[in-house]
Write a protein that holds these residues in place. Structure first.
Motif, PDB file in Angstrom:
ATOM      1  N   ALA A 219     -38.952  26.776  -2.049  1.00  0.00           N
ATOM      2  CA  ALA A 219     -39.364  27.468  -3.268  1.00  0.00           C
ATOM      3  C   ALA A 219     -39.162  28.976  -3.142  1.00  0.00           C
ATOM      4  N   PHE A 220     -39.525  29.527  -1.994  1.00  0.00           N
ATOM      5  CA  PHE A 220     -39.437  30.978  -1.842  1.00  0.00           C
ATOM      6  C   PHE A 220     -38.015  31.466  -1.602  1.00  0.00           C
ATOM      7  N   LEU A 221     -37.123  30.571  -1.259  1.00  0.00           N
ATOM      8  CA  LEU A 221     -35.714  30.946  -1.254  1.00  0.00           C
ATOM      9  C   LEU A 221     -35.297  31.393  -2.652  1.00  0.00           C
ATOM     10  N   PHE A 222     -35.748  30.669  -3.672  1.00  0.00           N
ATOM     11  CA  PHE A 222     -35.381  30.996  -5.057  1.00  0.00           C
ATOM     12  C   PHE A 222     -36.170  32.187  -5.584  1.00  0.00           C
ATOM     13  N   VAL A 223     -37.393  32.386  -5.100  1.00  0.00           N
ATOM     14  CA  VAL A 223     -38.113  33.605  -5.460  1.00  0.00           C
ATOM     15  C   VAL A 223     -37.363  34.817  -4.911  1.00  0.00           C
ATOM     16  N   GLY A 224     -36.853  34.714  -3.692  1.00  0.00           N
ATOM     17  CA  GLY A 224     -36.047  35.793  -3.134  1.00  0.00           C
ATOM     18  C   GLY A 224     -34.771  36.022  -3.930  1.00  0.00           C
ATOM     19  N   ILE A 225     -34.136  34.942  -4.371  1.00  0.00           N
ATOM     20  CA  ILE A 225     -32.938  35.074  -5.212  1.00  0.00           C
ATOM     21  C   ILE A 225     -33.259  35.836  -6.484  1.00  0.00           C
ATOM     22  N   ALA A 226     -34.394  35.522  -7.092  1.00  0.00           N
ATOM     23  CA  ALA A 226     -34.792  36.203  -8.322  1.00  0.00           C
ATOM     24  C   ALA A 226     -34.944  37.700  -8.097  1.00  0.00           C
ATOM     25  N   LEU A 227     -35.623  38.057  -7.029  1.00  0.00           N
ATOM     26  CA  LEU A 227     -35.871  39.475  -6.765  1.00  0.00           C
ATOM     27  C   LEU A 227     -34.575  40.207  -6.434  1.00  0.00           C
ATOM     28  N   GLY A 228     -33.715  39.580  -5.619  1.00  0.00           N
ATOM     29  CA  GLY A 228     -32.457  40.218  -5.273  1.00  0.00           C
ATOM     30  C   GLY A 228     -31.546  40.423  -6.472  1.00  0.00           C
ATOM     31  N   SER A 229     -31.546  39.477  -7.409  1.00  0.00           N
ATOM     32  CA  SER A 229     -30.673  39.591  -8.578  1.00  0.00           C
ATOM     33  C   SER A 229     -31.110  40.719  -9.508  1.00  0.00           C
ATOM     34  N   ILE A 230     -32.418  41.000  -9.558  1.00  0.00           N
ATOM     35  CA  ILE A 230     -32.899  42.095 -10.404  1.00  0.00           C
ATOM     36  C   ILE A 230     -32.350  43.428  -9.918  1.00  0.00           C
ATOM     37  N   THR A 231     -32.305  43.622  -8.606  1.00  0.00           N
ATOM     38  CA  THR A 231     -31.833  44.901  -8.069  1.00  0.00           C
ATOM     39  C   THR A 231     -30.372  45.162  -8.427  1.00  0.00           C
ATOM     40  N   VAL A 232     -29.585  44.108  -8.599  1.00  0.00           N
ATOM     41  CA  VAL A 232     -28.176  44.275  -8.978  1.00  0.00           C
ATOM     42  C   VAL A 232     -28.031  44.403 -10.488  1.00  0.00           C
ATOM     43  N   ALA A 233     -28.713  43.538 -11.240  1.00  0.00           N
ATOM     44  CA  ALA A 233     -28.595  43.562 -12.705  1.00  0.00           C
ATOM     45  C   ALA A 233     -29.071  44.889 -13.280  1.00  0.00           C
ATOM     46  N   ALA A 234     -30.013  45.549 -12.586  1.00  0.00           N
ATOM     47  CA  ALA A 234     -30.539  46.819 -13.098  1.00  0.00           C
ATOM     48  C   ALA A 234     -29.519  47.946 -13.023  1.00  0.00           C
ATOM     49  N   VAL A 235     -28.483  47.807 -12.185  1.00  0.00           N
ATOM     50  CA  VAL A 235     -27.501  48.883 -12.025  1.00  0.00           C
ATOM     51  C   VAL A 235     -26.689  49.099 -13.300  1.00  0.00           C
ATOM     52  N   PRO A 236     -26.005  48.069 -13.858  1.00  0.00           N
ATOM     53  CA  PRO A 236     -25.265  48.318 -15.090  1.00  0.00           C
ATOM     54  C   PRO A 236     -26.163  48.681 -16.265  1.00  0.00           C
ATOM     55  N   TYR A 237     -27.387  48.153 -16.291  1.00  0.00           N
ATOM     56  CA  TYR A 237     -28.309  48.556 -17.357  1.00  0.00           C
ATOM     57  C   TYR A 237     -28.589  50.051 -17.258  1.00  0.00           C
ATOM     58  N   ALA A 238     -28.879  50.527 -16.033  1.00  0.00           N
ATOM     59  CA  ALA A 238     -29.178  51.945 -15.851  1.00  0.00           C
ATOM     60  C   ALA A 238     -27.970  52.814 -16.188  1.00  0.00           C
ATOM     61  N   ASP A 239     -26.775  52.339 -15.874  1.00  0.00           N
ATOM     62  CA  ASP A 239     -25.567  53.110 -16.189  1.00  0.00           C
ATOM     63  C   ASP A 239     -25.447  53.378 -17.689  1.00  0.00           C
ATOM     64  N   ASP A 240     -25.925  52.445 -18.497  1.00  0.00           N
ATOM     65  CA  ASP A 240     -25.840  52.587 -19.953  1.00  0.00           C
ATOM     66  C   ASP A 240     -27.053  53.264 -20.570  1.00  0.00           C
ATOM     67  N   HIS A 241     -28.093  53.517 -19.752  1.00  0.00           N
ATOM     68  CA  HIS A 241     -29.341  54.050 -20.327  1.00  0.00           C
ATOM     69  C   HIS A 241     -29.879  55.260 -19.571  1.00  0.00           C
ATOM     70  N   GLY A 242     -29.043  55.972 -18.844  1.00  0.00           N
ATOM     71  CA  GLY A 242     -29.538  57.195 -18.216  1.00  0.00           C
ATOM     72  C   GLY A 242     -29.162  57.383 -16.770  1.00  0.00           C
ATOM     73  N   GLY A 243     -28.523  56.405 -16.140  1.00  0.00           N
ATOM     74  CA  GLY A 243     -28.013  56.596 -14.789  1.00  0.00           C
ATOM     75  C   GLY A 243     -29.023  56.322 -13.690  1.00  0.00           C
ATOM     76  N   ASP A 244     -28.849  57.008 -12.570  1.00  0.00           N
ATOM     77  CA  ASP A 244     -29.622  56.733 -11.366  1.00  0.00           C
ATOM     78  C   ASP A 244     -31.124  56.933 -11.558  1.00  0.00           C
ATOM     79  N   THR A 245     -31.502  57.883 -12.394  1.00  0.00           N
ATOM     80  CA  THR A 245     -32.927  58.134 -12.623  1.00  0.00           C
ATOM     81  C   THR A 245     -33.598  56.908 -13.220  1.00  0.00           C
ATOM     82  N   VAL A 246     -32.946  56.300 -14.197  1.00  0.00           N
ATOM     83  CA  VAL A 246     -33.500  55.103 -14.819  1.00  0.00           C
ATOM     84  C   VAL A 246     -33.552  53.954 -13.812  1.00  0.00           C
ATOM     85  N   TYR A 247     -32.512  53.840 -12.996  1.00  0.00           N
ATOM     86  CA  TYR A 247     -32.517  52.780 -11.981  1.00  0.00           C
ATOM     87  C   TYR A 247     -33.693  52.974 -11.019  1.00  0.00           C
TER      88      TYR A 247
END
Length: 419
Positions: A219-247
């Motif tokens: 179960a916690f393998l998938f909890v780790g997957i969830a957390l790791g994916s957020i750190t990557v998905a937040a990068v392109p979002y931040a690029d479109d909404h203010g850059g490194d500060t938003v990230y």
């Protein structure tokens, strides 16, 4: 809320063990950013920096359960301090040779990760001998989960401060030297020197022969997957909404949500068995991931990210209790180390999975990964409910007669350790 945590910290040796463990784990918490900054300062590419950080992570994931088993067999001081010294020495070699000798650099980083001492699992094995009541141990687990969030927030700031004041090379050396001091603080303490694992049945699988523990790790393998994916998905979002500060704000909000959730969770005693409670916590965790693909404005997105972190620390703290209940006798440090390894591997898989997903469908699909992974984690817990409902050590008392001068019996707590 504060009263429960103060009660824990006022217990003899508790504050020292918690602080020493956090300081001792500083090199591990900052390894990725320290390696990347050093490689870039040496003129290496981001690809090389990422490869070396990945080598460290893989070696660390392999070493934690192996060293955890050695701790159960040989005791904490004989394993923790030599491992800390070996890891720091290997990182010092890396800092001296740089990236010109690639083979030596990879070998040094691998050795540093492999010999990272399992202080995290060791602390959780010590709590039952330091805190005599089961409810206090559960509160300590929650405080431990909260302290991790603080460490993973403050640690990178300390590395960047060292880099700005001195150099990236100095940051590597200083952080690892401080880590050795933290490990030394723990292993010379009376609880660590006196702790011995309960007698164990010889078995090559060690802690992994527990079906309940395997279910929890899945179960916690998938909890780790969830957390790791957020750190990557937040990068392109931040690029479109203010850059490194938003990230930076998004990642800080994730940690802040976990911090608040852990504090609230650990402030009271919860009724019922922890296995059932974990299913509820993971269900809320998965639900809180679902709004992320909405991707509103930066301020609202920071709020959604904080919400996504609220149930993370409570779920981890509850998992600590379940690990202790299901670990075969004499394998408690190894069992906790397996949880660390599984979560780390899941986090790495999440970052690796989210990258291609983001490239194919953008940030919105990247943010869909944590919701899906959280749902799978819940399905695993539901499907293995019968296995988790039967702890391997059910009926074992909280403290053995060697450990409890009052001979007080506390059911449903099964670490089986004695001091």
């Amino acid at each position: 809320m504060a009263a429960g945590y103060l009660e824990i910290l006022r217990a003899r040796h508790a504050a020292r063990l918690l602080a020493g463990t956090l300081v001792g784990r500083l090199p591990n918490a900052t390894a990725a950013i320290a390696i990347v900054l050093f490689v870039r300062a040496e003129g290496g590419t981001y690809s090389l920096a990422g490869a070396l950080a990945a080598v460290y992570g893989v070696a660390n994931a392999v070493g934690q359960p192996v060293l955890g088993r050695l701790v159960d067999l040989r005791g904490q001081p004989r394993v923790q301090l030599p491992a800390a010294l070996a890891s720091a020495l290997a990182m010092a070699v890396f800092a001296v040779v740089g990236v010109d000798a690639l083979a030596l650099a990879h070998a040094a980083v691998a050795a540093a990760g492999l010999f990272t001492p399992p202080l995290e699992g060791g602390l959780r094995a010590l709590w039952p001998s330091v805190l005599r009541r089961e409810d206090q141990v559960h509160t300590a687990y929650a405080m431990d989960a909260v302290a991790q969030e603080v460490m993973f927030t403050v640690g990178p700031l300390l590395v960047t401060l060292c880099v700005s004041l001195w150099s990236a090379q100095a940051a590597l050396l200083v952080v690892n030297a401080v880590g050795v001091l933290g490990a030394l603080t723990v292993v010379v303490s009376p609880p660590s020197r006196a702790w011995r694992s309960a007698p164990r049945e010889a078995h090559w699988l060690g802690a992994l022969r527990s079906a309940g523990l395997l279910a929890l790790l899945a179960a916690f393998l998938f909890v780790g997957i969830a957390l790791g994916s957020i750190t990557v998905a937040a990068v392109p979002y931040a690029d479109d909404h203010g850059g490194d500060t938003v990230y930076g704000w998004l990642m800080a909000a994730l940690g802040l949500g976990a911090l608040v959730g852990g504090l609230v969770y650990g402030a009271r005693a919860w009724p019922g068995v922890p296995e059932r409670r974990l299913r509820v916590l993971v269900a809320f965790l998965a639900v809180c991931y679902l709004p992320l693909p909405l991707m509103p404005g930066a301020v609202a997105m920071v709020g959604l990210t904080a919400l996504a972190g609220v149930f993370l620390a409570p779920a981890i703290a509850c998992a600590f209790v379940i690990v202790d209940r299901h670990a075969p006798r004499g394998t408690v440090t190894e069992a906790f180390s397996w949880l660390v390894t599984t979560f780390t591997v899941g986090h790495s898989l999440g970052t690796g999975l989210a990258g291609p997903v983001v490239e194919a469908g953008g940030a919105v699909w990247g943010f869909a990964v944590p919701g899906a992974a959280g749902a799978v984690a819940l399905v695993v817990l539901l499907a293995t409910g019968r296995v988790l409902a039967a702890p391997a050590g059910s009926g074992v008392v909280a403290a053995s007669s060697e450990n409890d001068p009052n001979r007080a019996v506390e059911p449903r707590f099964s670490s089986g350790d004695r001091a």
